[in-house]
Design an enzyme around this catalytic site. Structure first.
Site, PDB file in Angstrom:
ATOM      1  N   VAL A   1       0.923  -1.114  -0.069  1.00  0.00           N
ATOM      2  CA  VAL A   1       0.117  -0.112   0.004  1.00  0.00           C
ATOM      3  C   VAL A   1       0.887   1.296   0.315  1.00  0.00           C
ATOM      4  O   VAL A   1       2.042   0.924   0.517  1.00  0.00           O
ATOM      5  CB  VAL A   1      -0.815   0.082   1.139  1.00  0.00           C
ATOM      6  CG1 VAL A   1      -1.987  -0.958   1.089  1.00  0.00           C
ATOM      7  CG2 VAL A   1      -0.153   0.122   2.642  1.00  0.00           C
ATOM      8  N   SER A   2       0.412   2.460  -0.614  1.00  0.00           N
ATOM      9  CA  SER A   2       1.322   3.495  -0.940  1.00  0.00           C
ATOM     10  C   SER A   2       1.872   4.186   0.626  1.00  0.00           C
ATOM     11  O   SER A   2       2.719   4.975   0.590  1.00  0.00           O
ATOM     12  CB  SER A   2       0.838   4.399  -1.740  1.00  0.00           C
ATOM     13  OG  SER A   2       0.501   3.719  -3.076  1.00  0.00           O
ATOM     14  N   SER A   3       0.685   4.013   1.447  1.00  0.00           N
ATOM     15  CA  SER A   3       1.098   4.790   2.885  1.00  0.00           C
ATOM     16  C   SER A   3       0.469   4.304   4.126  1.00  0.00           C
ATOM     17  O   SER A   3      -0.376   3.235   3.826  1.00  0.00           O
ATOM     18  CB  SER A   3       0.244   6.301   2.717  1.00  0.00           C
ATOM     19  OG  SER A   3      -0.838   6.202   2.530  1.00  0.00           O
TER      20      SER A   3
END
Length: 200
Positions: free
Chosen positions: A11-13
């Site tokens: 996931v990106s963050s």
């Protein structure tokens, strides 16, 4: 002898949810100990859990990824890592959302050609989407700034004697160093705040 099964999740963050990817892995009976999760951008492959997973994968193992953009969002690096996994490591890769990208199927020349073609298209789409996201973010920030939205940490409140010190400094009655000392701040901070104070 059948190899081990692995799952890679990204996931990106830290505030994004990986539940959908976890569910897909559990449906394919990926052991929890073989799940590797990175909460990081897909711009490159300098990710701790991905690197750790790469050290464990052996010939004959199978790696599940939900979609190609979870692997990464850099066109050339996706191609390179696919080569590392399938050629150097001699593992199989299955992209769950795209059945054509399952190296267990189509081991013949036509199957390999179709998989390579699909991989190139999806890698391009993943990078293009990343660039679109960055463009939309930049446009959003610019629009917010135009509306007067301030970004970053709000400045500390000025000391009560700042106005008096500022006026005396502007009138040439005291030096900038003396004014900054009176306000209990470095000279560079005093000058920076003075420029903002003048605009206000």
């Amino acid at each position: 002898m059948q190899g081990s099964t692995y799952g890679y999740i990204r996931v990106s963050s830290t505030d994004q949810n990986e539940e959908r990817q976890l569910l897909a892995m559990s449906q394919r009976a990926v052991p929890r100990k073989n799940l590797y999760i990175d909460k990081q951008s897909g711009k490159d492959f300098d990710r701790p859990q991905y690197r750790r997973m790469l050290r464990h994968i052996k010939p004959g193992d199978l790696l599940y990824i939900l979609s190609i953009d979870r692997l990464g969002r850099n066109y050339q690096e996706i191609q390179e890592q696919w080569r590392v996994l399938t050629k150097d490591k001699r593992a199989d890769v299955c992209v769950i959302d795209m059945p054509l990208l399952d190296t267990r199927n189509g081991k013949d020349l036509m199957g390999a050609f179709i998989a390579d073609l699909v991989l190139q298209i999806l890698s391009f789409v993943a990078q293009n989407e990343r660039e679109n996201i960055r463009t939309r973010q930049a446009q959003g920030i610019e629009a917010a700034r135009a509306r007067g939205v301030q970004f970053g940490r709000p400045p500390a409140p000025l000391p009560e004697n700042y106005h008096n010190a500022y006026l005396r400094w502007k009138a040439g009655q005291i030096t900038g160093v003396a004014a900054a000392d009176e306000c209990g701040m470095p000279l560079s901070t005093f000058r920076y705040r003075a420029a903002r104070y003048k605009k206000q």
